[in-house]
Design a protein around this motif. Structure first.
Motif, PDB file in Angstrom:
ATOM      1  N   PRO A 193       0.820  -1.233   0.000  1.00  0.00           N
ATOM      2  CA  PRO A 193       0.000   0.000   0.000  1.00  0.00           C
ATOM      3  C   PRO A 193       0.847   1.273   0.000  1.00  0.00           C
ATOM      4  CG  PRO A 193      -0.849  -1.585   1.580  1.00  0.00           C
ATOM      5  CD  PRO A 193       0.472  -2.102   1.129  1.00  0.00           C
ATOM      6  N   TYR A 194       2.071   1.169   0.530  1.00  0.00           N
ATOM      7  CA  TYR A 194       2.963   2.330   0.572  1.00  0.00           C
ATOM      8  C   TYR A 194       4.341   1.893   0.094  1.00  0.00           C
ATOM      9  CZ  TYR A 194       6.219   5.760   2.562  1.00  0.00           C
ATOM     10  OH  TYR A 194       7.220   6.679   2.737  1.00  0.00           O
ATOM     11  N   ASP A 195       4.898   2.640  -0.849  1.00  0.00           N
ATOM     12  CA  ASP A 195       6.225   2.339  -1.369  1.00  0.00           C
ATOM     13  C   ASP A 195       7.215   3.349  -0.804  1.00  0.00           C
ATOM     14  OD1 ASP A 195       8.414   1.499  -2.762  1.00  0.00           O
ATOM     15  OD2 ASP A 195       7.793   2.345  -4.695  1.00  0.00           O
ATOM     16  N   GLY A 196       7.847   2.964   0.303  1.00  0.00           N
ATOM     17  CA  GLY A 196       8.822   3.839   0.929  1.00  0.00           C
ATOM     18  C   GLY A 196       9.287   3.264   2.254  1.00  0.00           C
ATOM     19  N   PRO A 197      10.214   3.930   2.927  1.00  0.00           N
ATOM     20  CA  PRO A 197      10.734   3.439   4.203  1.00  0.00           C
ATOM     21  C   PRO A 197       9.683   3.508   5.307  1.00  0.00           C
ATOM     22  CG  PRO A 197      12.174   5.119   3.225  1.00  0.00           C
ATOM     23  CD  PRO A 197      10.892   5.167   2.489  1.00  0.00           C
ATOM     24  N   ILE A 198       9.747   2.525   6.215  1.00  0.00           N
ATOM     25  CA  ILE A 198       8.906   2.495   7.418  1.00  0.00           C
ATOM     26  C   ILE A 198       9.839   2.341   8.610  1.00  0.00           C
ATOM     27  CG2 ILE A 198       7.098   1.262   8.685  1.00  0.00           C
ATOM     28  CD1 ILE A 198       6.024   0.309   5.972  1.00  0.00           C
ATOM     29  N   TYR A 199       9.816   3.317   9.499  1.00  0.00           N
ATOM     30  CA  TYR A 199      10.709   3.279  10.655  1.00  0.00           C
ATOM     31  C   TYR A 199      10.402   2.061  11.522  1.00  0.00           C
ATOM     32  CZ  TYR A 199      13.064   4.785  14.945  1.00  0.00           C
ATOM     33  OH  TYR A 199      13.867   4.850  16.061  1.00  0.00           O
ATOM     34  N   ALA A 200      11.432   1.273  11.848  1.00  0.00           N
ATOM     35  CA  ALA A 200      11.267   0.015  12.581  1.00  0.00           C
ATOM     36  C   ALA A 200      11.200   0.275  14.078  1.00  0.00           C
ATOM     37  CB  ALA A 200      12.402  -0.947  12.250  1.00  0.00           C
ATOM     38  N   PRO A 253       7.970  -5.845  13.361  1.00  0.00           N
ATOM     39  CA  PRO A 253       7.726  -5.985  11.921  1.00  0.00           C
ATOM     40  C   PRO A 253       6.855  -4.833  11.418  1.00  0.00           C
ATOM     41  CG  PRO A 253       6.458  -7.591  13.163  1.00  0.00           C
ATOM     42  CD  PRO A 253       7.376  -6.942  14.142  1.00  0.00           C
ATOM     43  N   PRO A 254       6.868  -4.581  10.122  1.00  0.00           N
ATOM     44  CA  PRO A 254       6.193  -3.380   9.614  1.00  0.00           C
ATOM     45  C   PRO A 254       4.710  -3.300   9.922  1.00  0.00           C
ATOM     46  CG  PRO A 254       6.927  -4.805   7.813  1.00  0.00           C
ATOM     47  CD  PRO A 254       7.567  -5.310   9.058  1.00  0.00           C
ATOM     48  N   ASP A 255       3.994  -4.420   9.876  1.00  0.00           N
ATOM     49  CA  ASP A 255       2.552  -4.344  10.139  1.00  0.00           C
ATOM     50  C   ASP A 255       2.255  -3.975  11.590  1.00  0.00           C
ATOM     51  OD1 ASP A 255       3.533  -6.779  11.067  1.00  0.00           O
ATOM     52  OD2 ASP A 255       1.686  -7.888  10.589  1.00  0.00           O
ATOM     53  N   GLN A 256       3.094  -4.461  12.540  1.00  0.00           N
ATOM     54  CA  GLN A 256       2.901  -4.107  13.946  1.00  0.00           C
ATOM     55  C   GLN A 256       3.277  -2.647  14.221  1.00  0.00           C
ATOM     56  OE1 GLN A 256       1.508  -5.922  16.420  1.00  0.00           O
ATOM     57  NE2 GLN A 256       1.034  -7.530  14.920  1.00  0.00           N
ATOM     58  N   VAL A 257       4.304  -2.158  13.512  1.00  0.00           N
ATOM     59  CA  VAL A 257       4.655  -0.742  13.625  1.00  0.00           C
ATOM     60  C   VAL A 257       3.475   0.115  13.182  1.00  0.00           C
ATOM     61  CG1 VAL A 257       6.145   1.101  12.758  1.00  0.00           C
ATOM     62  CG2 VAL A 257       7.123  -1.154  13.274  1.00  0.00           C
ATOM     63  N   ILE A 258       2.921  -0.217  12.030  1.00  0.00           N
ATOM     64  CA  ILE A 258       1.798   0.560  11.481  1.00  0.00           C
ATOM     65  C   ILE A 258       0.595   0.494  12.412  1.00  0.00           C
ATOM     66  CG2 ILE A 258       0.170   0.727   9.555  1.00  0.00           C
ATOM     67  CD1 ILE A 258       2.449  -0.505   7.792  1.00  0.00           C
ATOM     68  N   ALA A 282       4.200   9.652   6.279  1.00  0.00           N
ATOM     69  CA  ALA A 282       4.863   8.355   6.422  1.00  0.00           C
ATOM     70  C   ALA A 282       5.240   8.144   7.877  1.00  0.00           C
ATOM     71  CB  ALA A 282       6.111   8.307   5.534  1.00  0.00           C
ATOM     72  N   ILE A 283       5.695   6.941   8.184  1.00  0.00           N
ATOM     73  CA  ILE A 283       6.111   6.618   9.548  1.00  0.00           C
ATOM     74  C   ILE A 283       7.611   6.877   9.649  1.00  0.00           C
ATOM     75  CG2 ILE A 283       6.331   4.781  11.259  1.00  0.00           C
ATOM     76  CD1 ILE A 283       3.781   3.559  10.157  1.00  0.00           C
ATOM     77  N   ASP A 284       7.935   8.043  10.178  1.00  0.00           N
ATOM     78  CA  ASP A 284       9.331   8.439  10.339  1.00  0.00           C
ATOM     79  C   ASP A 284       9.653   8.594  11.822  1.00  0.00           C
ATOM     80  OD1 ASP A 284       8.635  11.245  11.115  1.00  0.00           O
ATOM     81  OD2 ASP A 284       7.990  11.367   9.037  1.00  0.00           O
ATOM     82  N   GLU A 285      10.926   8.685  12.125  1.00  0.00           N
ATOM     83  CA  GLU A 285      11.358   8.746  13.525  1.00  0.00           C
ATOM     84  C   GLU A 285      10.887  10.008  14.247  1.00  0.00           C
ATOM     85  OE1 GLU A 285      15.460   8.195  16.171  1.00  0.00           O
ATOM     86  OE2 GLU A 285      15.547   8.300  13.988  1.00  0.00           O
ATOM     87  N   PRO A 286      10.982  11.208  13.640  1.00  0.00           N
ATOM     88  CA  PRO A 286      10.503  12.394  14.358  1.00  0.00           C
ATOM     89  C   PRO A 286       9.018  12.344  14.712  1.00  0.00           C
ATOM     90  CG  PRO A 286      11.930  13.042  12.541  1.00  0.00           C
ATOM     91  CD  PRO A 286      11.669  11.567  12.377  1.00  0.00           C
ATOM     92  N   THR A 287       8.212  11.737  13.839  1.00  0.00           N
ATOM     93  CA  THR A 287       6.771  11.639  14.132  1.00  0.00           C
ATOM     94  C   THR A 287       6.517  10.701  15.295  1.00  0.00           C
ATOM     95  OG1 THR A 287       6.220  12.078  11.817  1.00  0.00           O
ATOM     96  CG2 THR A 287       4.515  11.056  13.170  1.00  0.00           C
ATOM     97  N   LEU A 288       7.204   9.547  15.310  1.00  0.00           N
ATOM     98  CA  LEU A 288       7.030   8.615  16.419  1.00  0.00           C
ATOM     99  C   LEU A 288       7.575   9.201  17.720  1.00  0.00           C
ATOM    100  CD1 LEU A 288       6.267   6.732  14.109  1.00  0.00           C
ATOM    101  CD2 LEU A 288       7.497   4.903  15.263  1.00  0.00           C
ATOM    102  N   ASP A 289       8.627   9.986  17.620  1.00  0.00           N
ATOM    103  CA  ASP A 289       9.169  10.661  18.797  1.00  0.00           C
ATOM    104  C   ASP A 289       8.133  11.635  19.346  1.00  0.00           C
ATOM    105  OD1 ASP A 289      10.955  11.502  20.721  1.00  0.00           O
ATOM    106  OD2 ASP A 289      11.915  12.960  19.423  1.00  0.00           O
ATOM    107  N   SER A 290       7.477  12.389  18.470  1.00  0.00           N
ATOM    108  CA  SER A 290       6.445  13.333  18.882  1.00  0.00           C
ATOM    109  C   SER A 290       5.252  12.624  19.499  1.00  0.00           C
ATOM    110  CB  SER A 290       5.998  14.177  17.687  1.00  0.00           C
ATOM    111  OG  SER A 290       4.935  15.023  18.025  1.00  0.00           O
ATOM    112  N   LEU A 291       4.894  11.470  18.971  1.00  0.00           N
ATOM    113  CA  LEU A 291       3.768  10.692  19.494  1.00  0.00           C
ATOM    114  C   LEU A 291       4.078  10.049  20.843  1.00  0.00           C
ATOM    115  CD1 LEU A 291       2.547   8.929  16.217  1.00  0.00           C
ATOM    116  CD2 LEU A 291       1.139  10.390  17.682  1.00  0.00           C
ATOM    117  N   GLY A 292       5.339  10.051  21.234  1.00  0.00           N
ATOM    118  CA  GLY A 292       5.719   9.394  22.484  1.00  0.00           C
ATOM    119  C   GLY A 292       6.049   7.936  22.301  1.00  0.00           C
ATOM    120  N   MET A 293       6.401   7.546  21.057  1.00  0.00           N
ATOM    121  CA  MET A 293       6.651   6.143  20.769  1.00  0.00           C
ATOM    122  C   MET A 293       8.143   5.846  20.566  1.00  0.00           C
ATOM    123  SD  MET A 293       3.491   5.556  18.090  1.00  0.00           S
ATOM    124  CE  MET A 293       3.911   3.851  17.777  1.00  0.00           C
ATOM    125  N   SER A 294       9.009   6.823  20.824  1.00  0.00           N
ATOM    126  CA  SER A 294      10.438   6.587  20.591  1.00  0.00           C
ATOM    127  C   SER A 294      11.055   5.798  21.746  1.00  0.00           C
ATOM    128  CB  SER A 294      11.157   7.924  20.420  1.00  0.00           C
ATOM    129  OG  SER A 294      11.009   8.720  21.582  1.00  0.00           O
TER     130      SER A 294
END
Length: 249
Positions: free
Chosen positions: A177-184, A189-194, A237-249
């Motif tokens: 569904p998305y062609d690009g990097p997904i922050y691990a 695994p990618p589906d659990q990250v999403i 997309a799922i990038d590191e700064p966004t997950l950091d902002s969400l409190g998921m880093s």
């Protein structure tokens, strides 16, 4: 005789007073006028929300709030105070495997660049700026990468903290569904990250869809809305700064 002299003096003094120049008379009146207050020159004061404020003051509170909001959304380098204070623990979700008919797969396009990524500066966006889809057979992928997994109808490979589509690994199973990097995130695994990202966005009112582990249009739109509201680059997309902002880093 004395009476006549006194009367003569009075007449002389009266004549001198009447003979005073008109200009001198005007000057006396002007001097008296300058000593009187002029009400029309008083400062105009208008009542405000918190007491009284001069009418010549700057923008009101609502205008200042709008300006702060505008500057915040345009600034991709917000201080740590703009991040979520609460940390979110990683969860495991029971997800259905396989493609969903309502979410189309991306198509392989050689040398395609991620739109807008040239404007995303900083080391944590390097993978998005440099990403180009690659098509190789299974032998090549296995020779170059040790972690390759089948998730949600497509094969993904892991590299330096990110998951990527392994185009060509199995052309019969290539649903992305998305062609690009997904922050691990948390090495999941990618589906659990999403799914974890969908859950976090859902709790904050950005995502209204199903937690399905697929990075489809609804999830990407929710990511973009969150990123805009928090002064981040709008990668959708799922990038590191966004997950950091969400409190998921």
């Amino acid at each position: 005789m004395k009476s006549l002299l006194t009367l003569g003096c009075c007449v002389a003094l009266a004549s001198i007073a009447l003979a005073e120049p008109p200009d001198q008379h005007k000057k006396k009146h002007a001097a008296n006028d300058e000593q009187k207050p002029h009400p029309q020159q008083q400062q105009v004061v208008k009542p405000g929300k918190h007491g009284q404020h001069n009418a010549s003051q700057g923008p009101n509170a609502s205008q200042m709030k709008s300006q702060r909001h505008l500057s915040k959304t345009q600034n991709p380098n917000l201080p740590a105070g703009q991040r979520n204070a609460a940390k979110i623990k990683a969860k495991h979700f029971d997800l259905k495997t396989g493609p969903k008919q309502e979410i189309a797969s991306a198509k392989f396009t050689q040398n395609r660049r991620i739109e807008g990524s040239e404007r995303w500066t900083g080391a944590r966006y390097t993978v998005f700026r440099s990403y180009r889809p690659e098509w190789h057979d299974q032998g090549w992928w296995r020779a170059h990468h040790t972690r390759i997994i089948l998730i949600g109808g497509g094969w993904y490979f892991w590299n330096a903290g990110f998951w990527y589509p392994a185009w060509g690994y199995d052309p019969a199973v290539a649903y992305y569904p998305y062609d690009g990097p997904i922050y691990a995130y948390h090495n999941l695994p990618p589906d659990q990250v999403i799914a974890n990202v969908q859950s976090a966005l859902q709790e904050q009112g950005y995502y209204q869809g199903e937690v399905d582990g697929l990075l489809g249009p609804l999830t990407r739109a929710a990511l973009a809305d969150y990123q805009r509201d928090h002064g981040l680059y709008t990668t959708a997309a799922i990038d590191e700064p966004t997950l950091d902002s969400l409190g998921m880093s």
